[in-house]
Design an enzyme around this catalytic site. Structure first.
Site, PDB file in Angstrom:
ATOM      1  N   ARG A 126       0.794  -1.231   0.000  1.00  0.00           N
ATOM      2  CA  ARG A 126       0.000   0.000   0.000  1.00  0.00           C
ATOM      3  C   ARG A 126       0.827   1.281   0.000  1.00  0.00           C
ATOM      4  O   ARG A 126       0.541   2.195  -0.766  1.00  0.00           O
ATOM      5  CB  ARG A 126      -1.012   0.008   1.156  1.00  0.00           C
ATOM      6  N   CYS A 166      14.858  -3.985  -3.790  1.00  0.00           N
ATOM      7  CA  CYS A 166      15.646  -3.066  -4.618  1.00  0.00           C
ATOM      8  C   CYS A 166      14.746  -2.189  -5.481  1.00  0.00           C
ATOM      9  O   CYS A 166      14.730  -2.296  -6.710  1.00  0.00           O
ATOM     10  CB  CYS A 166      16.628  -3.846  -5.482  1.00  0.00           C
TER      11      CYS A 166
END
Ligand code: LLP
Length: 415
Positions: free
Chosen positions: A315, A345
């Protein structure tokens, strides 16, 4: 007496009196912990708010369909809103009869419809003229009558995040009122279709009453018009969307919400269906993570790298969503400025921007709040990260309701 939900004991954060640190020590992190008492209380608050007006809650499985929670909702007397045939399948396995399910969703494949039609669901909520035709073709082939509801797009701005607002005519959802009228008029002469309801859903995390009331008024007016033309419905499906407070600010209460719906719909005398997801399970879950690194970001600010990030909770990365974060153990350190980030990453993998928290150290546990809805349900395997473990605390006991995924689990699907 056991306290419902999450609270602080003298020394740490607990779920219904069970220390989160004890669960984390046994299960590891990242870890979702749910409070059964909170789910019960929130379900009942919505249900009781109808105060005798005929209604049914169809819990929106998309918010969280972890099996034990689906079973808990069933025990509470809920029905369900399934957004794919696979959610229908899970609901059936949890004991929901087809008559307690509505099947919603903007893109149901032919294969999904072919499986859904023979089940005899309470309704398939239809999103387009083409979908209605496909349902009709399947029903005719099976010599059955498919129960359908037409999803109408009321062109109402939900005022929520644009990514989760669905009620404007530029959004892909439902059909405009004039198309809905044509479809409904046509159903009378289509023997394999039965029109049972009309449906709206204008968005999610709606925190003001106006769009919710507006959508109900819109549907009630359309129902009255149909009634005048001799077309009677079984119920009105007002969708989900009631927001929760992520940051402590005021939001619409279940009572105000339901009172507004009933107020708008009462003159039609039709029972109300709602499809609540977030408002039932959102506040019932925390995500527990461990601080795995601290590094300097600026003079007065550090990065706290957690073992929980966008793979466990999308979210914040997806909507810039805010979730309260606090250390699990009682805080002693002086407050410090942190950027709370995940291990993935991606620069967007930030679970909490700009937070003042008591000084953190590697190994500390933190809790990310209000993640019961659209948390675990949206987790992914990016970076080959395993889907997290999930624990339910209920009646003072905790148990693993979903074990942590392993690489073996992942590779089991691959050749
Ligand atoms: N009914 C329909 C047709 C829906 O599309 C939705 C949610 C619901 C009911 C349940 O809405 P709720 O009561 O939970 O607001 N992933 C986003 C939320 C997406 C909502 C999609 N539809 C988030 O994390 O905020």
């Amino acid at each position: 007496m056991t306290r419902a939900g999450f609270s602080r004991s003298r020394t740490e954060l607990v779920c219904e009196d069970v220390p989160l640190s004890a669960i984390a020590a046994a299960v590891g992190t990242p870890l979702y912990v749910y409070s059964g008492a909170t789910i019960r209380a929130r379900y009942r608050a919505l249900d009781e708010a109808f105060d005798g007006y005929p209604h049914r809650l169809h819990y929106a499985l998309k918010a969280n369909s972890t099996f034990a929670l689906v079973q808990l909702l069933r025990q509470l007397g809920s029905a369900v809103d399934a957004n794919s045939i696979w959610e229908v399948d899970v609901a059936q396995r949890a004991g929901f009869p087809p008559a307690d399910m509505v099947f919603t969703g903007v893109g149901k494949s032919m294969q999904e419809l072919a499986q859904a039609v023979p089940l005899g669901l309470r309704a398939i909520n239809v999103e387009s003229p083409g979908e209605l035709e496909r349902i009709e073709t399947i029903a005719a082939r099976l010599d059955r009558v498919a129960r359908v509801a037409i999803r109408v797009n009321p062109d109402i701005d939900a005022g929520s995040h644009p990514h989760i607002s669905t009620g404007l005519k530029i959004n892909k959802f439902g059909v405009p009122a004039d198309v809905a009228r044509e479809l409904m008029a046509s159903i009378g002469s289509r023997p394999h279709l039965k029109l049972v309801a009309i449906h709206v859903h204008v968005g999610s995390q709606i925190t003001s009453l106006a769009p919710l009331r507006g959508a109900a008024a819109f549907l009630a007016e359309l129902a009255a018009e149909l009634d005048a033309r001799g077309l009677s419905l079984e119920y009105l499906d007002l969708g989900g969307g009631l927001g929760i407070s992520y940051d402590g600010s005021d939001v619409v209460s279940p009572r105000e919400y339901v009172a507004a719906l009933v107020d708008e719909v009462r003159s039609t005398r039709l029972p109300i269906v709602i499809e609540p997801g977030r408002s039932i399970v959102g506040p019932a879950g925390v995500l527990v993570g461990t601080v795995i690194d601290i590094k300097r970001r600026a003079e007065n600010s550090d990065f706290a790298v957690l073992d929980a990030g966008m793979t466990e909770l999308m979210r914040p990365a997806l909507y810039g969503a805010f979730h309260r974060i606090e250390p699990v153990k009682a805080a002693t350190g002086v407050p410090r400025h942190y950027e709370m980030v995940g291990p993935v990453c991606e620069t967007t993998d930030v679970v909490g921007r700009d937070r003042m928290l008591p000084t953190l150290a590697v190994g500390d546990l933190v809790a990310i709040h209000d993640v019961g809805a659209y948390g675990a349900a949206m987790a992914s395997n990016y970076n080959r990260r395993p889907l997290p473990a999930e624990v339910l605390v209920d009646d003072g006991q905790w148990r693993i309701i979903k074990r942590r995924q392993t690489v073996d689990d992942q590779l089991a699907l691959e050749r």
